[in-house]
Design an enzyme around this catalytic site. Structure first.
Site, PDB file in Angstrom:
ATOM      1  N   HIS A 108     -10.354  -4.919  -3.190  1.00 20.50           N
ATOM      2  CA  HIS A 108      -9.012  -5.166  -2.672  1.00 20.50           C
ATOM      3  C   HIS A 108      -9.093  -5.583  -1.218  1.00 20.50           C
ATOM      4  CE1 HIS A 108      -9.972  -0.892  -2.296  1.00 20.50           C
ATOM      5  NE2 HIS A 108      -9.269  -0.897  -1.178  1.00 20.50           N
TER       6      HIS A 108
ATOM      7  N   SER B 271     -12.125   3.677  -0.900  1.00 18.08           N
ATOM      8  CA  SER B 271     -11.730   4.829  -1.727  1.00 18.08           C
ATOM      9  C   SER B 271     -11.368   4.431  -3.148  1.00 18.08           C
ATOM     10  CB  SER B 271     -10.554   5.572  -1.076  1.00 18.08           C
ATOM     11  OG  SER B 271      -9.432   4.727  -0.960  1.00 18.08           O
TER      12      SER B 271
ATOM     13  N   ASN C 222     -12.649  -2.959   2.842  1.00 16.88           N
ATOM     14  CA  ASN C 222     -13.550  -1.807   2.917  1.00 16.88           C
ATOM     15  C   ASN C 222     -14.506  -1.870   1.730  1.00 16.88           C
ATOM     16  OD1 ASN C 222     -12.267  -0.741   5.205  1.00 16.88           O
ATOM     17  ND2 ASN C 222     -10.717   0.271   3.951  1.00 16.88           N
TER      18      ASN C 222
ATOM     19  N   ASP D 250       0.848  -1.198   0.000  1.00 22.23           N
ATOM     20  CA  ASP D 250       0.000   0.000   0.000  1.00 22.23           C
ATOM     21  C   ASP D 250       0.881   1.243   0.000  1.00 22.23           C
ATOM     22  OD1 ASP D 250      -3.210   0.531   1.062  1.00 22.23           O
ATOM     23  OD2 ASP D 250      -1.779   2.194   1.122  1.00 22.23           O
TER      24      ASP D 250
HETATM   25  P1  DGP Z   1      -9.579   1.622   0.543  1.00 16.49           P
HETATM   26  O1  DGP Z   1      -9.688   2.853   1.400  1.00 16.49           O
HETATM   27  O2  DGP Z   1     -10.003   0.370   1.256  1.00 16.49           O
HETATM   28  O3  DGP Z   1     -10.267   1.819  -0.787  1.00 16.49           O
HETATM   29  O4  DGP Z   1      -8.028   1.442   0.263  1.00 16.49           O
HETATM   30  C1  DGP Z   1      -7.357   1.923  -0.843  1.00 16.49           C
HETATM   31  C2  DGP Z   1      -5.908   1.813  -0.546  1.00 16.49           C
HETATM   32  O5  DGP Z   1      -5.208   1.987  -1.758  1.00 16.49           O
HETATM   33  C3  DGP Z   1      -5.379   2.877   0.414  1.00 16.49           C
HETATM   34  O6  DGP Z   1      -4.909   2.218   1.587  1.00 16.49           O
HETATM   35  C4  DGP Z   1      -4.248   3.541  -0.330  1.00 16.49           C
HETATM   36  C5  DGP Z   1      -3.985   2.617  -1.478  1.00 16.49           C
HETATM   37  N1  DGP Z   1      -3.586   3.274  -2.697  1.00 16.49           N
HETATM   38  C6  DGP Z   1      -4.216   4.300  -3.317  1.00 16.49           C
HETATM   39  N2  DGP Z   1      -3.565   4.644  -4.429  1.00 16.49           N
HETATM   40  C7  DGP Z   1      -2.516   3.796  -4.526  1.00 16.49           C
HETATM   41  C8  DGP Z   1      -1.465   3.644  -5.495  1.00 16.49           C
HETATM   42  O7  DGP Z   1      -1.369   4.341  -6.496  1.00 16.49           O
HETATM   43  N3  DGP Z   1      -0.548   2.659  -5.254  1.00 16.49           N
HETATM   44  C9  DGP Z   1      -0.639   1.849  -4.156  1.00 16.49           C
HETATM   45  N4  DGP Z   1       0.316   0.919  -4.009  1.00 16.49           N
HETATM   46  N5  DGP Z   1      -1.608   1.962  -3.245  1.00 16.49           N
HETATM   47  C10 DGP Z   1      -2.534   2.924  -3.428  1.00 16.49           C
END
Ligand code: DGP
Length: 113
Positions: free
Chosen positions: A99, A94, A86, A30
């Site tokens: 995921h 988000s 989530n 993440d």
């Molecule tokens: P959620 O809030 O459950 O939708 O989690 C989305 C997650 O995705 C958040 O913890 C941050 C991660 N995230 C967002 N953009 C990127 C990205 O461009 N690369 C990576 N590796 N993670 C990302």
């Protein structure tokens, strides 16, 4: 989906720190870790969320569930970890591509925020 962030990561159009990959799923770190270890597992097939799944997705969903322990072990989470999915607005999802978060290497609290 052409405008989906995680589809672009799956396709390699956006770089990620890969943790695990096979034909069905990709796991990567993440970008905004909420614990010393924080990785995400995504199905390569786009699905918006748990609410967007159907019987046909059963195999990939089961595959994710069964791979969690192996990925957690590869990340050194022998003392336990938390798995989070989530979902939707109240679930504070988000990124609209299903995921699974794996968080570890710190003591989690309950109830979650
Ligand atoms: P959620 O809030 O459950 O939708 O989690 C989305 C997650 O995705 C958040 O913890 C941050 C991660 N995230 C967002 N953009 C990127 C990205 O461009 N690369 C990576 N590796 N993670 C990302």
């Amino acid at each position: 989906m052409s405008d989906c962030l995680f589809c672009k990561i799956v396709e390699g159009e956006i770089p990620s720190s890969k943790v695990y990959e096979d034909d069905l799923i990709l796991a990567f770190n993440d970008v905004a870790p909420q614990a010393p270890v924080h990785c995400l597992i995504v199905p390569k097939k786009h699905m918006d969320s748990l609410d967007d799944t159907c019987e046909e997705d059963g195999a990939v969903l089961a595959h994710i569930m069964l791979k969690i322990k192996d990925i957690a072990a590869s990340l050194g989470l022998e003392n336990g970890y938390r798995v989070v999915i989530n979902t939707g607005e109240d679930g504070m999802q988000s990124v609209k591509h299903l995921h699974v978060h794996i968080l570890g290497k710190r003591k989690m609290s309950w109830p979650p925020g």
